[in-house]
Design an enzyme around this catalytic site. Structure first.
Site, mmCIF file in Angstrom:
data_model
loop_
_atom_site.group_PDB
_atom_site.id
_atom_site.type_symbol
_atom_site.label_atom_id
_atom_site.label_comp_id
_atom_site.label_asym_id
_atom_site.label_seq_id
_atom_site.Cartn_x
_atom_site.Cartn_y
_atom_site.Cartn_z
ATOM 1 N N TRP A 192 36.561 37.686 43.853
ATOM 2 C CA TRP A 192 37.662 37.776 42.899
ATOM 3 C C TRP A 192 38.353 36.407 42.811
ATOM 4 O O TRP A 192 38.573 35.752 43.837
ATOM 5 C CB TRP A 192 38.669 38.859 43.347
ATOM 6 C CG TRP A 192 39.866 38.878 42.444
ATOM 7 C CD1 TRP A 192 39.942 39.400 41.191
ATOM 8 C CD2 TRP A 192 41.143 38.301 42.726
ATOM 9 N NE1 TRP A 192 41.185 39.185 40.663
ATOM 10 C CE2 TRP A 192 41.949 38.510 41.587
ATOM 11 C CE3 TRP A 192 41.683 37.618 43.818
ATOM 12 C CZ2 TRP A 192 43.273 38.076 41.515
ATOM 13 C CZ3 TRP A 192 42.992 37.183 43.742
ATOM 14 C CH2 TRP A 192 43.778 37.419 42.592
ATOM 15 N N ASP B 232 49.414 43.486 27.357
ATOM 16 C CA ASP B 232 48.602 43.825 28.527
ATOM 17 C C ASP B 232 49.188 45.043 29.222
ATOM 18 O O ASP B 232 49.887 45.864 28.609
ATOM 19 C CB ASP B 232 48.493 42.583 29.444
ATOM 20 C CG ASP B 232 47.221 42.567 30.283
ATOM 21 O OD1 ASP B 232 47.184 43.269 31.304
ATOM 22 O OD2 ASP B 232 46.265 41.850 29.921
ATOM 23 N N ASP B 233 48.946 45.177 30.498
ATOM 24 C CA ASP B 233 49.343 46.326 31.320
ATOM 25 C C ASP B 233 50.845 46.637 31.180
ATOM 26 O O ASP B 233 51.642 45.735 30.925
ATOM 27 C CB ASP B 233 49.026 45.949 32.774
ATOM 28 C CG ASP B 233 48.834 47.157 33.651
ATOM 29 O OD1 ASP B 233 49.200 48.256 33.232
ATOM 30 O OD2 ASP B 233 48.316 46.976 34.762
ATOM 31 N N ARG C 228 44.208 49.083 45.015
ATOM 32 C CA ARG C 228 45.258 48.819 44.023
ATOM 33 C C ARG C 228 45.914 50.147 43.627
ATOM 34 O O ARG C 228 46.214 50.386 42.479
ATOM 35 C CB ARG C 228 44.682 48.108 42.802
ATOM 36 C CG ARG C 228 45.702 47.223 42.095
ATOM 37 C CD ARG C 228 45.259 46.807 40.706
ATOM 38 N NE ARG C 228 46.164 45.792 40.177
ATOM 39 C CZ ARG C 228 46.387 45.601 38.878
ATOM 40 N NH1 ARG C 228 45.780 46.332 37.985
ATOM 41 N NH2 ARG C 228 47.217 44.676 38.479
ATOM 42 N N LYS D 49 41.508 45.248 25.246
ATOM 43 C CA LYS D 49 41.044 44.647 26.502
ATOM 44 C C LYS D 49 40.743 45.797 27.450
ATOM 45 O O LYS D 49 41.653 46.505 27.877
ATOM 46 C CB LYS D 49 42.136 43.738 27.079
ATOM 47 C CG LYS D 49 41.789 43.130 28.436
ATOM 48 C CD LYS D 49 42.904 42.196 28.893
ATOM 49 C CE LYS D 49 42.675 41.666 30.296
ATOM 50 N NZ LYS D 49 43.788 40.823 30.737
ATOM 51 N N TRP D 50 39.477 45.988 27.765
ATOM 52 C CA TRP D 50 39.030 47.109 28.607
ATOM 53 C C TRP D 50 38.894 46.584 30.037
ATOM 54 O O TRP D 50 37.979 45.832 30.331
ATOM 55 C CB TRP D 50 37.691 47.623 28.080
ATOM 56 C CG TRP D 50 37.075 48.764 28.827
ATOM 57 C CD1 TRP D 50 36.756 48.817 30.157
ATOM 58 C CD2 TRP D 50 36.673 50.035 28.291
ATOM 59 N NE1 TRP D 50 36.188 50.020 30.481
ATOM 60 C CE2 TRP D 50 36.118 50.784 29.342
ATOM 61 C CE3 TRP D 50 36.719 50.601 27.021
ATOM 62 C CZ2 TRP D 50 35.613 52.078 29.167
ATOM 63 C CZ3 TRP D 50 36.204 51.879 26.845
ATOM 64 C CH2 TRP D 50 35.672 52.610 27.908
ATOM 65 N N ASP D 51 39.793 47.018 30.903
ATOM 66 C CA ASP D 51 39.844 46.512 32.274
ATOM 67 C C ASP D 51 39.231 47.519 33.242
ATOM 68 O O ASP D 51 39.035 48.705 32.903
ATOM 69 C CB ASP D 51 41.318 46.251 32.634
ATOM 70 C CG ASP D 51 41.489 45.186 33.703
ATOM 71 O OD1 ASP D 51 40.509 44.836 34.366
ATOM 72 O OD2 ASP D 51 42.641 44.717 33.873
ATOM 73 N N ASN E 236 39.684 47.783 37.524
ATOM 74 C CA ASN E 236 40.258 46.991 38.607
ATOM 75 C C ASN E 236 39.928 47.412 40.033
ATOM 76 O O ASN E 236 40.704 47.104 40.941
ATOM 77 C CB ASN E 236 41.777 46.941 38.444
ATOM 78 C CG ASN E 236 42.160 45.854 37.466
ATOM 79 O OD1 ASN E 236 41.827 44.702 37.665
ATOM 80 N ND2 ASN E 236 42.818 46.230 36.388
ATOM 81 N N CYS F 218 36.705 43.239 30.810
ATOM 82 C CA CYS F 218 37.412 42.638 31.943
ATOM 83 C C CYS F 218 37.236 43.571 33.124
ATOM 84 O O CYS F 218 37.238 44.789 32.975
ATOM 85 C CB CYS F 218 38.890 42.504 31.573
ATOM 86 S SG CYS F 218 39.976 42.065 32.939
ATOM 87 N N ASP G 29 40.505 36.056 36.776
ATOM 88 C CA ASP G 29 41.967 36.084 36.832
ATOM 89 C C ASP G 29 42.517 34.732 37.254
ATOM 90 O O ASP G 29 43.718 34.493 37.186
ATOM 91 C CB ASP G 29 42.438 37.142 37.848
ATOM 92 C CG ASP G 29 42.433 38.533 37.236
ATOM 93 O OD1 ASP G 29 42.299 38.642 36.009
ATOM 94 O OD2 ASP G 29 42.570 39.510 37.999
HETATM 95 C C1 DGJ Z 1 43.429 42.531 35.869
HETATM 96 C C2 DGJ Z 1 43.135 41.625 34.711
HETATM 97 O O1 DGJ Z 1 42.117 40.748 35.026
HETATM 98 C C3 DGJ Z 1 44.432 40.909 34.319
HETATM 99 O O2 DGJ Z 1 44.186 39.985 33.294
HETATM 100 C C4 DGJ Z 1 45.445 41.937 33.903
HETATM 101 O O3 DGJ Z 1 44.991 42.589 32.735
HETATM 102 C C5 DGJ Z 1 45.670 42.929 35.024
HETATM 103 N N1 DGJ Z 1 44.432 43.492 35.490
HETATM 104 C C6 DGJ Z 1 46.594 44.037 34.573
HETATM 105 O O4 DGJ Z 1 46.738 45.004 35.523
#
Ligand code: DGJ
Length: 708
Positions: A183, A349-350, A426, A459-461, A463, A508, A530
């Site tokens: 990461w 974003d978020d 997270r 933007k499809w994240d 995490n 993403c 990131d």
């Molecule tokens: C991880 C992404 O890579 C960031 O750019 C951002 O969108 C955060 N998540 C939001 O929680």
């Protein structure tokens, strides 16, 4: 062009610049690879097949099997001692697969051809098809395999089912380039020499991963950026995968590429079931690592990326500016500043939904938070549109926080093992998108969101990786979830793209955790890391560019110090690094000084003039990133225009930048530099240019245009 000669069993795949040949010995064996390289004729391919068969026919000492390492697609069983690409277990714990070629078919399409070789597995009602596809405009060869259990009663366990085995030339040295990372440090380029052993790169995380990328490039240790034979391959898959390079003394190196991780339990193929691997694409280039990248980029833009002819807009993203503290007033203020700068797309974003005050709650509740946006997103979207920008929204649809209405209603929708507490990361758990009802629910939520709001970009994240990947009550489907989750994501994305063709998608996964050609086929760009520190980014972007084109590489200019390593880098340097991809802005614009805003607006203006060169042109990496001067260049396909970015992190002894030789220009042409001086292409390529850089973190951008 594809040809198959039934008499000799030789098949020959011709691309515009390369040939690839193998043969099926006597129709009842594993196809043997005989050639991959510059173009040869059908007679040459038959001759090479004949010589290989002759070599195999001599008496071999015990403990050696002549075909090992040469197999086009190694099967488990018989005299196969390396790792196999296909490993099946039949009833009675039989682990040996034998087959007979039952026929072949060649499909001629408008711009590509496909060869299918059909094999019947002996003793069982199972058939396997090897697929090959070549294109009229690319040297890339696509391969994949399908497997059919035609039996009415017998199940088959699939232990390993790779997309391809790529056989390398019999070099004394095999040097493998690959991408490693973590990461915030994705796509770090490494080159290692293979020993007489096995090397495994893989993802065991359910996503492509930040830690390795399914790509390699092999050379004999002498290839450079512009010179030498380079063989490379990749996988169009966005879940766990394995790349296994094997080489034994006196055997050619062979690289297996496929979905699913190492030591992965068998997947059961029930009677009547069919399974098809993702595509693995391979490429031979005689023009070094740079030439290989050019061919990959052309292929990605022509055959993988949707709407690749469009240049991407300059976006503003709210994440680093506001984190979870989003509200309508704050976002409106940022939107006005972003529009003043010249941004064309505003991405919220978020933090806009559910009880999302931090990462501890809200994921899964895709309803607008009305404390923050009292009348929904409509007023903000209208203002963004009135400011002349498109509107984009962040989502993370594969996830749920235990503190959410969704989890309270459906705790059984997450991956978990019966009676165990799944481990959060997270503060979130992964939704089981292998379940059709869950995938349908996700599709319904996103469709509703896109139908109710005038959105141009998503933007499809994603995490966190998978863990505790269990499916309570469905032990038989448990192995499948690693595959079916990915196909579930693909199905949702495909359906959304069909229903909302005006929406572009950014892939993403906490940065570059899911960068691959499978995702590229259904998205428009990647958030590659990131880490927005401009110095670190140069290394990330250098690795990324080996396979993936700049048109897909989203890069933001953010604030100081960068949150990753607290470095302070001048605004122009940050811009020049981000302008080498798809430029975006991710800083808190409300805190930028008038001077910074003016400089940024000017650089965005410059970017708009050169972005067609960067995004749609050809990249030339003029050296590895380093602390002393290094450069990256982009040239349009007709070589009419070029852009060069030169960077120097640290100067020593007030030294001058040595001349940097450009590439890919018209030799007889004359180029005007930044609207001023005119220099010949010959001088630029054979002598070079030496920009003046002063101080640390110095950079410059040179725009060249052919003088007519
Ligand atoms: C991880 C992404 O890579 C960031 O750019 C951002 O969108 C955060 N998540 C939001 O929680």
């Amino acid at each position: 062009m594809i040809s198959f000669d039934p008499a000799s069993g030789v098949f020959l795949l011709d691309t515009p610049g390369t040939s690839y040949a193998a043969f099926v010995p006597d129709g009842d064996g594993i196809p043997i690879h005989v050639y991959w390289g510059p173009r040869i004729g059908a007679g040459d391919a038959r001759y090479l097949a004949f010589k290989t068969a002759e070599q195999f026919a001599v008496e071999w000492p015990c403990f050696r099997s002549p075909a090992n390492g040469h197999e086009e697609y190694p099967l488990d069983g018989r005299l196969q001692f390396g790792r196999s690409a296909l490993s099946l277990e039949f009833p009675g714990a039989i682990r040996s697969t034998e087959w007979t070629l039952s026929g072949h078919e060649i499909d001629e399409n408008a711009h590509d051809q496909e060869l299918r070789l059909w094999f019947d597995v002996s003793h069982h009602d199972v058939s396997v098809t090897l697929h090959y596809r070549v294109y009229d405009d690319s040297d890339v060869i696509d391969r994949w395999v399908s497997l059919c259990n035609d039996s009415a009663s017998e199940a088959v366990d699939v232990h390993r089912f790779d997309s391809a085995a790529w056989v390398m030339p019999e070099w004394a040295v095999h040097r493998m380039s690959h991408l490693t990372g973590r990461w915030a440090a994705e796509t770090q380029l490494r080159r290692v020499e293979l020993t007489d052993s096995r090397l495994v790169l893989e993802s065991r995380r359910g996503i492509t991963s930040h830690h390795a990328n399914p790509w390699f490039a092999m050379d004999d240790g002498t290839a450079t950026e512009t010179y030498g034979d380079v063989y490379s391959a990749t996988l169009h898959w966005s879940g766990s995968w394995r790349l296994l390079a094997q080489r034994e003394l006196d055997e050619p190196a062979q690289v297996l590429l496929g979905w699913g991780q190492e030591d992965f339990g068998p997947r059961r193929l029930e009677p009547g079931d069919r399974l098809q691997t993702p595509v693995s694409s391979g490429l031979f280039s005689a023009r070094g690592h740079g030439g290989a990248s050019h061919a990959w980029h052309d292929y990605a833009l022509r055959h993988v990326l949707p709407s690749s002819h469009e240049v991407r807009p300059v976006l503003f993203n709210s994440w680093e500016a506001t984190g979870f503290s989003v509200d309508e007033a704050g976002q409106r203020a940022l939107a006005r500043q972003a529009a003043d700068l010249g941004c064309e797309l505003f991405v919220l974003d978020d933090g806009w939904f559910g009880d999302r005050a931090s990462d501890r709650a809200g994921l899964g509740d895709w309803r607008v938070n009305t404390d923050r946006f009292p009348q929904g997103l409509g007023p903000l979207i209208s203002e963004v549109h009135a400011l002349g920008m498109g509107f984009g929204l962040w989502i993370e649809p594969e996830m749920v926080n235990p503190d959410s209405d969704l989890y309270r209603a459906h705790p059984e929708w997450t991956y978990q093992f019966e009676g165990r507490q799944p481990a959060a990361m997270r503060n979130q758990l992964v939704l089981n998108l292998a379940r059709l009802d869950v995938a349908h629910w996700v599709l319904g939520e996103l469709d509703a969101l896109l139908s109710a709001n005038d959105i141009q970009f998503v933007k499809w994240d994603m995490n966190r990786p998978f863990a505790d990947a269990g499916w309570p009550g469905e032990p038989d489907r448990q192995q499948r979830l690693w595959f079916d989750h990915v196909t579930g994501v693909y199905a949702v994305l495909d359906a959304l793209r069909t229903k909302h063709p005006g929406v572009a998608f950014e892939a993403c996964s906490g940065g570059g955790g899911r960068v691959d050609l499978g995702m590229m086929a259904r998205t428009d760009q990647f958030w590659v890391s990131d880490n927005t520190d401009a110095v670190d980014r140069r290394y990330i972007q250098h690795g990324y560019s080996q396979l993936y084109p700049a048109r897909t590489m989203a890069c933001w200019v953010t604030d100081l110090p960068t949150f990753i390593n607290k470095r302070r880098v001048p605004l122009a340097y940050r811009f020049h690094v981000a302008m080498a991809g798809v430029l975006g802005i991710g800083g808190d614009l409300t805190a930028w000084s008038a001077a910074e805003t003016a400089e940024a607006a000017e650089l965005i203006e410059v970017y708009k003039r050169i972005r067609h060169v960067v995004q749609l042109g050809r990249v030339h990496r003029l050296g590895e990133p380093s602390r002393s001067a290094s450069a990256v260049q982009y040239v349009t396909s007709d070589a009419d225009e070029a852009v060069v970015f030169v960077y120097r992190e640290a100067q020593q002894y007030d030294s001058l930048v040595r001349p940097i030789r450009l590439r890919g220009l018209q030799a007889g042409g004359r180029y005007r530099l930044d609207g001023g001086e005119v220099v010949s292409g010959d001088v630029l390529m054979n002598h070079g240019i030496a920009p003046v850089l002063t101080g640390d973190y110095a950079s410059t951008l040179i725009h060249l245009r052919l003088v007519r």
